[in-house]
Design a protein around this motif. Structure first.
Motif, PDB file in Angstrom:
ATOM      1  N   SER A  78       0.788  -1.224   0.000  1.00  0.00           N
ATOM      2  CA  SER A  78       0.000   0.000   0.000  1.00  0.00           C
ATOM      3  C   SER A  78       0.826   1.283   0.000  1.00  0.00           C
ATOM      4  O   SER A  78       1.844   1.388   0.678  1.00  0.00           O
ATOM      5  CB  SER A  78      -0.911  -0.007   1.234  1.00  0.00           C
ATOM      6  OG  SER A  78      -1.499   1.260   1.434  1.00  0.00           O
ATOM      7  N   ARG A  79       0.313   2.260  -0.768  1.00  0.00           N
ATOM      8  CA  ARG A  79       0.789   3.631  -0.654  1.00  0.00           C
ATOM      9  C   ARG A  79      -0.337   4.532  -0.149  1.00  0.00           C
ATOM     10  O   ARG A  79      -0.324   5.741  -0.352  1.00  0.00           O
ATOM     11  CB  ARG A  79       1.298   4.131  -2.001  1.00  0.00           C
ATOM     12  CG  ARG A  79       2.742   3.720  -2.287  1.00  0.00           C
ATOM     13  CD  ARG A  79       3.329   4.626  -3.337  1.00  0.00           C
ATOM     14  NE  ARG A  79       4.702   4.286  -3.659  1.00  0.00           N
ATOM     15  CZ  ARG A  79       5.386   4.882  -4.626  1.00  0.00           C
ATOM     16  NH1 ARG A  79       4.830   5.828  -5.355  1.00  0.00           N
ATOM     17  NH2 ARG A  79       6.644   4.543  -4.872  1.00  0.00           N
ATOM     18  N   ASP A  80      -1.319   3.917   0.490  1.00  0.00           N
ATOM     19  CA  ASP A  80      -2.423   4.688   1.053  1.00  0.00           C
ATOM     20  C   ASP A  80      -1.912   5.572   2.185  1.00  0.00           C
ATOM     21  O   ASP A  80      -0.927   5.257   2.856  1.00  0.00           O
ATOM     22  CB  ASP A  80      -3.513   3.740   1.577  1.00  0.00           C
ATOM     23  CG  ASP A  80      -4.153   2.930   0.464  1.00  0.00           C
ATOM     24  OD1 ASP A  80      -4.765   3.549  -0.425  1.00  0.00           O
ATOM     25  OD2 ASP A  80      -4.039   1.693   0.471  1.00  0.00           O
ATOM     26  N   GLU A  81      -2.616   6.670   2.418  1.00  0.00           N
ATOM     27  CA  GLU A  81      -2.169   7.634   3.424  1.00  0.00           C
ATOM     28  C   GLU A  81      -2.559   7.232   4.840  1.00  0.00           C
ATOM     29  O   GLU A  81      -1.897   7.617   5.801  1.00  0.00           O
ATOM     30  CB  GLU A  81      -2.753   9.013   3.098  1.00  0.00           C
ATOM     31  CG  GLU A  81      -2.210   9.586   1.784  1.00  0.00           C
ATOM     32  CD  GLU A  81      -2.856  10.917   1.431  1.00  0.00           C
ATOM     33  OE1 GLU A  81      -3.704  11.388   2.218  1.00  0.00           O
ATOM     34  OE2 GLU A  81      -2.516  11.466   0.368  1.00  0.00           O
ATOM     35  N   THR A  82      -3.625   6.456   4.984  1.00  0.00           N
ATOM     36  CA  THR A  82      -4.052   6.022   6.315  1.00  0.00           C
ATOM     37  C   THR A  82      -4.431   4.549   6.272  1.00  0.00           C
ATOM     38  O   THR A  82      -4.720   3.993   5.201  1.00  0.00           O
ATOM     39  CB  THR A  82      -5.275   6.820   6.821  1.00  0.00           C
ATOM     40  OG1 THR A  82      -6.412   6.498   5.999  1.00  0.00           O
ATOM     41  CG2 THR A  82      -5.014   8.314   6.785  1.00  0.00           C
ATOM     42  N   GLU A  83      -4.459   3.922   7.443  1.00  0.00           N
ATOM     43  CA  GLU A  83      -4.860   2.515   7.531  1.00  0.00           C
ATOM     44  C   GLU A  83      -6.315   2.349   7.128  1.00  0.00           C
ATOM     45  O   GLU A  83      -6.684   1.341   6.522  1.00  0.00           O
ATOM     46  CB  GLU A  83      -4.645   2.011   8.955  1.00  0.00           C
ATOM     47  CG  GLU A  83      -4.854   0.518   9.109  1.00  0.00           C
ATOM     48  CD  GLU A  83      -4.434   0.002  10.470  1.00  0.00           C
ATOM     49  OE1 GLU A  83      -4.511  -1.227  10.676  1.00  0.00           O
ATOM     50  OE2 GLU A  83      -4.021   0.815  11.326  1.00  0.00           O
ATOM     51  N   GLU A  84      -7.146   3.355   7.437  1.00  0.00           N
ATOM     52  CA  GLU A  84      -8.563   3.291   7.070  1.00  0.00           C
ATOM     53  C   GLU A  84      -8.727   3.289   5.553  1.00  0.00           C
ATOM     54  O   GLU A  84      -9.569   2.570   5.009  1.00  0.00           O
ATOM     55  CB  GLU A  84      -9.325   4.486   7.672  1.00  0.00           C
ATOM     56  CG  GLU A  84      -9.506   4.437   9.176  1.00  0.00           C
ATOM     57  CD  GLU A  84      -8.203   4.687   9.947  1.00  0.00           C
ATOM     58  OE1 GLU A  84      -7.276   5.341   9.377  1.00  0.00           O
ATOM     59  OE2 GLU A  84      -8.105   4.216  11.095  1.00  0.00           O
ATOM     60  N   GLN A  85      -7.902   4.084   4.870  1.00  0.00           N
ATOM     61  CA  GLN A  85      -7.963   4.108   3.410  1.00  0.00           C
ATOM     62  C   GLN A  85      -7.548   2.767   2.827  1.00  0.00           C
ATOM     63  O   GLN A  85      -8.174   2.269   1.884  1.00  0.00           O
ATOM     64  CB  GLN A  85      -7.059   5.230   2.872  1.00  0.00           C
ATOM     65  CG  GLN A  85      -7.596   6.628   3.118  1.00  0.00           C
ATOM     66  CD  GLN A  85      -6.632   7.701   2.647  1.00  0.00           C
ATOM     67  OE1 GLN A  85      -5.477   7.423   2.280  1.00  0.00           O
ATOM     68  NE2 GLN A  85      -7.084   8.950   2.640  1.00  0.00           N
ATOM     69  N   PHE A 102      -0.341  -1.969   7.093  1.00  0.00           N
ATOM     70  CA  PHE A 102      -0.160  -0.532   6.890  1.00  0.00           C
ATOM     71  C   PHE A 102       0.958   0.000   7.798  1.00  0.00           C
ATOM     72  O   PHE A 102       1.045  -0.334   8.980  1.00  0.00           O
ATOM     73  CB  PHE A 102      -1.460   0.224   7.195  1.00  0.00           C
ATOM     74  CG  PHE A 102      -1.318   1.700   6.989  1.00  0.00           C
ATOM     75  CD1 PHE A 102      -1.413   2.246   5.722  1.00  0.00           C
ATOM     76  CD2 PHE A 102      -1.049   2.546   8.064  1.00  0.00           C
ATOM     77  CE1 PHE A 102      -1.255   3.616   5.520  1.00  0.00           C
ATOM     78  CE2 PHE A 102      -0.897   3.915   7.870  1.00  0.00           C
ATOM     79  CZ  PHE A 102      -0.999   4.452   6.592  1.00  0.00           C
ATOM     80  N   GLY A 103       1.814   0.819   7.220  1.00  0.00           N
ATOM     81  CA  GLY A 103       2.883   1.452   7.991  1.00  0.00           C
ATOM     82  C   GLY A 103       4.107   0.588   8.198  1.00  0.00           C
ATOM     83  O   GLY A 103       5.093   1.042   8.797  1.00  0.00           O
ATOM     84  N   ASP A 104       4.091  -0.648   7.695  1.00  0.00           N
ATOM     85  CA  ASP A 104       5.242  -1.534   7.863  1.00  0.00           C
ATOM     86  C   ASP A 104       6.408  -1.026   7.020  1.00  0.00           C
ATOM     87  O   ASP A 104       6.245  -0.707   5.832  1.00  0.00           O
ATOM     88  CB  ASP A 104       4.847  -2.952   7.429  1.00  0.00           C
ATOM     89  CG  ASP A 104       5.829  -4.018   7.901  1.00  0.00           C
ATOM     90  OD1 ASP A 104       7.047  -3.773   7.831  1.00  0.00           O
ATOM     91  OD2 ASP A 104       5.369  -5.079   8.338  1.00  0.00           O
TER      92      ASP A 104
END
Length: 205
Positions: A78-85, A102-104
């Motif tokens: 993911s390159r999403d900005e938030t975990e929710e996205q 996310f964020g890993d």
């Protein structure tokens, strides 16, 4: 392939389960073509491409389209900005997809390793981690599911029979004894016909 993810965690799509042990990763990734999908639910190009990739994946793995799922696994990076996205995007995608949490920091490692500078990008890998296609986005757009055959040949996958152990045992027993049963049936049938002929001859005499 599991070596690429040694010590890492993958998330099962729409599940809280994590695929993290060597055994689980080995089972999930062994003898399969791996797609690493670098994308984002907010990227306009990704929003245009993701439905195509979803359809591509389903046509190769979903029982609605195929009797047996192709040897294919996809990991969303993911390159999403938030975990929710990220979660919202994955809810619209096939359940069989896996994802880097996310964020890993592993996301950045993968981007550097496979020289991914922009999204969408689909890196196609052999089971041993070698690259088959650096970015298959255009190939998937142009050729569709037919391109999997080329990847399968390049990956030199072992085409296994995915029968469950008990099904295989039952099938083996049937395959061994069926000819004997058929032969016995034929002999019994012949004997029955001969007996009927004798009885008819006796009645006539």
């Amino acid at each position: 392939m599991a070596a690429l993810f040694t010590g890492k965690i993958l998330k099962a799509n729409r599940e809280k389960d994590e695929v993290e042990t060597e055994r689980e990763l080995g089972w999930a990734l062994e003898n399969k073509v791996l797609l690493l999908y670098f994308g984002s639910g907010q990227c306009p190009r990704c929003r245009e491409f993701s439905p195509l990739l979803k359809e591509f994946f389903l046509r190769l793995t979903d029982e609605f389209y195929v009797e047996r799922a192709s040897q294919l696994v996809l990991v969303y990076v993911s390159r999403d900005e938030t975990e929710e996205q990220q979660s919202a995007f994955l809810r619209t995608m096939p359940k069989r997809w896996l994802a880097v949490p996310f964020g890993d920091t592993f996301t950045r490692e993968l981007e550097l390793r496979f020289a991914v500078s922009e999204v969408p990008a689909v890196v196609v890998l052999k089971p041993n981690g070698d690259v088959i296609v650096g970015n298959a986005v255009e190939e998937i757009r142009r050729v569709g599911p037919a391109c999997f055959r080329n990847w399968q040949e390049a990956a030199e996958l072992v085409d296994r029979n995915f029968l469950l152990a008990e099904d295989f045992d039952n099938w083996s027993r049937r395959s061994v004894t069926d000819p004997i049963r058929r032969l016995k049936y034929k002999l019994d049938k012949k004997t029955e016909v001969k007996n009927e002929e004798r009885e008819e001859e006796g009645e006539e005499s």
